[in-house]
Design a protein around this motif. Structure first.
Motif, short mmCIF file in Angstrom:
data_model
loop_
_atom_site.label_atom_id
_atom_site.label_comp_id
_atom_site.label_asym_id
_atom_site.label_seq_id
_atom_site.Cartn_x
_atom_site.Cartn_y
_atom_site.Cartn_z
N VAL A 1 22.37 26.74 6.80
CA VAL A 1 22.12 25.31 7.01
C VAL A 1 21.41 24.73 5.80
CG1 VAL A 1 20.84 23.62 8.38
CG2 VAL A 1 22.07 25.50 9.51
N GLY A 2 21.94 23.64 5.28
CA GLY A 2 21.36 23.01 4.11
C GLY A 2 21.45 21.50 4.17
N SER A 3 21.25 20.87 3.07
CA SER A 3 21.18 19.42 2.98
C SER A 3 22.43 18.75 3.55
CB SER A 3 20.99 19.00 1.52
OG SER A 3 20.87 17.61 1.41
N GLY A 4 22.22 17.83 4.49
CA GLY A 4 23.31 17.06 5.06
C GLY A 4 24.03 17.71 6.21
N ASP A 5 23.76 18.97 6.49
CA ASP A 5 24.43 19.65 7.59
C ASP A 5 23.95 19.11 8.94
OD1 ASP A 5 26.02 21.33 6.05
OD2 ASP A 5 24.49 22.89 5.94
N ILE A 6 24.84 19.15 9.92
CA ILE A 6 24.52 18.74 11.28
C ILE A 6 24.06 19.95 12.08
CG2 ILE A 6 25.44 17.78 13.44
CD1 ILE A 6 25.27 15.70 11.30
N VAL A 7 22.96 19.79 12.80
CA VAL A 7 22.47 20.84 13.70
C VAL A 7 22.23 20.21 15.07
CG1 VAL A 7 20.63 22.50 14.19
CG2 VAL A 7 21.37 22.13 11.83
N PHE A 8 22.88 20.76 16.11
CA PHE A 8 22.63 20.31 17.47
C PHE A 8 21.35 20.96 17.97
CE2 PHE A 8 27.48 19.90 18.30
CZ PHE A 8 27.51 18.74 17.55
N CYS A 9 20.49 20.16 18.60
CA CYS A 9 19.19 20.66 19.05
C CYS A 9 18.89 20.11 20.45
CB CYS A 9 18.10 20.22 18.07
SG CYS A 9 16.44 20.75 18.52
N GLN A 10 18.50 20.98 21.33
CA GLN A 10 18.06 20.54 22.66
C GLN A 10 16.95 19.51 22.51
OE1 GLN A 10 17.90 23.63 25.61
NE2 GLN A 10 15.94 22.88 26.39
N THR A 11 17.06 18.42 23.24
CA THR A 11 16.06 17.35 23.10
C THR A 11 14.79 17.62 23.90
OG1 THR A 11 15.76 14.95 23.09
CG2 THR A 11 16.91 15.88 24.99
N PRO B 1 8.64 9.16 18.07
CA PRO B 1 8.72 8.19 16.96
C PRO B 1 9.40 8.74 15.71
CG PRO B 1 6.58 8.05 18.01
CD PRO B 1 7.28 9.22 18.65
N TYR B 2 9.11 9.98 15.34
CA TYR B 2 9.67 10.52 14.11
C TYR B 2 11.19 10.70 14.20
CZ TYR B 2 10.52 13.37 10.01
OH TYR B 2 11.01 13.83 8.81
N PHE B 3 11.68 11.08 15.39
CA PHE B 3 13.10 11.44 15.53
C PHE B 3 13.95 10.35 16.18
CE2 PHE B 3 11.03 15.72 15.53
CZ PHE B 3 11.71 16.25 14.45
N LYS B 4 13.37 9.19 16.43
CA LYS B 4 14.05 8.17 17.25
C LYS B 4 15.34 7.64 16.62
CE LYS B 4 11.33 4.27 15.48
NZ LYS B 4 10.39 3.17 15.86
N ASN B 5 15.49 7.77 15.31
CA ASN B 5 16.68 7.21 14.65
C ASN B 5 17.83 8.21 14.54
OD1 ASN B 5 15.51 4.65 14.23
ND2 ASN B 5 14.47 5.37 12.38
N TYR B 6 17.62 9.42 15.03
CA TYR B 6 18.71 10.41 15.00
C TYR B 6 19.55 10.29 16.27
CZ TYR B 6 16.33 12.52 11.03
OH TYR B 6 15.76 12.74 9.79
N ASP B 7 20.79 10.73 16.18
CA ASP B 7 21.72 10.56 17.28
C ASP B 7 21.32 11.44 18.48
OD1 ASP B 7 23.86 9.56 18.67
OD2 ASP B 7 25.39 10.69 17.59
N TYR B 8 21.73 10.97 19.64
CA TYR B 8 21.44 11.66 20.90
C TYR B 8 22.69 11.63 21.76
CZ TYR B 8 19.66 12.14 25.69
OH TYR B 8 19.47 12.51 26.99
N THR C 1 20.43 17.41 9.37
CA THR C 1 20.38 16.27 10.28
C THR C 1 20.47 16.75 11.73
OG1 THR C 1 21.45 14.85 8.63
CG2 THR C 1 21.48 14.10 10.93
N PRO C 2 19.43 16.51 12.53
CA PRO C 2 19.51 16.90 13.94
C PRO C 2 20.30 15.90 14.77
CG PRO C 2 17.38 15.91 13.50
CD PRO C 2 18.11 15.96 12.17
N VAL C 3 21.02 16.42 15.73
CA VAL C 3 21.64 15.61 16.78
C VAL C 3 21.13 16.19 18.09
CG1 VAL C 3 23.78 14.98 17.95
CG2 VAL C 3 23.70 15.03 15.45
N PHE C 4 20.46 15.38 18.89
CA PHE C 4 19.78 15.87 20.08
C PHE C 4 20.70 15.85 21.30
CE2 PHE C 4 16.31 14.43 17.30
CZ PHE C 4 15.69 15.65 17.13
N ILE C 5 20.59 16.90 22.10
CA ILE C 5 21.47 17.11 23.25
C ILE C 5 20.66 17.09 24.54
CG2 ILE C 5 23.28 18.57 24.23
CD1 ILE C 5 23.90 17.63 21.39
N ASP C 6 21.18 16.40 25.54
CA ASP C 6 20.51 16.24 26.83
C ASP C 6 20.50 17.56 27.62
OD1 ASP C 6 19.18 14.90 28.85
OD2 ASP C 6 20.95 13.83 29.59
N SER C 7 19.68 17.58 28.65
CA SER C 7 19.60 18.72 29.57
C SER C 7 20.41 18.44 30.83
CB SER C 7 18.14 18.99 29.94
OG SER C 7 17.38 19.38 28.83
#
Length: 368
Positions: free
Chosen positions: A73-83, A324-331, A99-105
């Motif tokens: 994983v490096g610059s610009g890669d997408i990583v899905f992460c449990q929110t 606040p820090y992550f609010k602009n990343y996709d969910y 870049t994180p993309v957050f996933i619901d439970s």
């Protein structure tokens, strides 16, 4: 005022196993970042959870960081992460400029929803890695998630920081994916005061992680570095504590389960309480006993009332996509993680608690 009851504080063995190993480190003068305790702790831990290799590191966060690096994983890669998790799960994604993309439970596991994950895969087919969490010792739907990642050739990293000792279909959590990470922070089921472990069946990747964790120091008589390195290795003293703690892991798991069952039995008559999900093939460690509330009583009602009696409790983790820090990343998902946060309470889960302590807690909750 009555004695303080904590949410989950360190619990050393009654037998003094930890001091035996620490004493050995002092007597041999091996208190530096490497030594016999580090080597043995890695071997004993790998054997305990059932993997080929493990690297003892300074924190679970360091382990997750190196897992992402090992995954490429490096610059610009997408990583899905449990929110629904602690921020330490998401922060290393940023360390790698990814870049994180957050996933619901989902309600069935409180962990990453496979349906939401499927939606995310369709939206971001170029995703590099998935980070799933086993929250509070509850297993995610890990076999299904692992199969989804395998079909797409996506690296799966399990954040098992809270689930050491939890079994899914008889297998230790943290061992289904390409990498698993564990934490030995002071509040975890076993502790080294601070520390973590990276595990994998990929022995070459673990060896590379050890190299990065020791400042990427090349094999040369002088100090030579061909790659960026990190100061992430666990000290020999702390590894000694870990070896002693590992001896009482099963005992700690049983006590955590006892605490959960005690709460469930004593509070069963109360309306408006829902318990953590229970899946037949899952055997959680119940690191924290958590509930959700559906009646007039709110989480803050319980938290504030217990605190007035010198008893610590906490809300369920605030989802990353609400931070606040992550609010602009996709969910990707609905509002399940938000509802669990809004309605959830983590009750005291100290393994040092007596039945008297537990009756004290439950009687206070019943009085609300």
């Amino acid at each position: 005022m009555s004695k303080r009851i904590y949410l989950s504080s360190p619990h050393m063995s009654d037998e003094g196993y930890e001091m035996d190993y620490v004493k050995e480190a002092f007597e041999t003068n091996w208190i530096a970042p490497l030594g016999e305790n580090v080597n043995k702790f890695e071997q004993e831990f790998a054997e305990k959870v059932g993997v080929r290799a493990a690297a003892a590191l300074s924190s679970g966060t360091a382990a997750l960081h190196l897992a992402l690096k090992a995954a490429g994983v490096g610059s610009g890669d997408i990583v899905f992460c449990q929110t629904l998790t602690f921020s330490a799960t998401a922060n290393p994604i940023i360390y790698q400029n990814a870049t994180p993309v957050f996933i619901d439970s989902n309600y069935e596991t409180w962990n990453m929803c496979p349906d939401a994950l499927e939606e995310a895969f369709n939206k971001y087919p170029e995703v590099k890695a998935v980070i799933v969490v086993h929250l509070y010792g509850l297993s995610a739907d890990i076999e299904r998630i692992a199969q989804m990642c395998k079909e797409r050739n996506v690296v799966l990293i399990e954040d098992a920081a809270e689930s050491l000792g939890s079994l899914y279909n008889g297998q230790q959590t943290g061992t289904f994916g390409d990498f698993g990470i564990f934490s030995f922070n002071g509040n975890k089921i076993i502790t080294t005061s601070g520390g973590g472990m990276l595990v994998s069946n990929n022995e070459e990747a673990i060896e590379k992680a050890r190299f990065w964790a020791t400042q990427s120091r090349d094999k040369a008589i002088h100090y030579q570095h061909s790659e960026l390195g990190y100061n992430y290795r666990m000290s020999n003293v702390l590894a000694g504590i870990g070896r002693g703690q590992l001896k009482v892991l099963d005992e700690r798991v049983e006590k955590k389960r006892y605490i959960y069952e005690f709460y469930k039995r004593e509070l069963k008559e109360l309306n408006g309480i829902k318990w953590m999900p229970e899946i037949k093939i899952d055997r959680p460690n119940y690191w924290l006993s958590a509930i959700t509330l559906t009646g007039d009583t709110t989480p803050l009602d319980i938290i504030d009332t217990l605190e007035k009696e010198n008893i610590e409790s906490r809300p369920v983790w605030k989802p990353m996509h609400m931070q606040p820090y992550f609010k602009n990343y996709d969910y990707v998902g609905s509002t399940i993680s938000e509802q669990l946060f809004g309605n959830g309470v983590c009750l005291p889960s100290e393994t040092k608690m007596t039945d008297k302590d537990l009756y004290r807690i439950t009687s206070i909750i019943k009085s609300l």
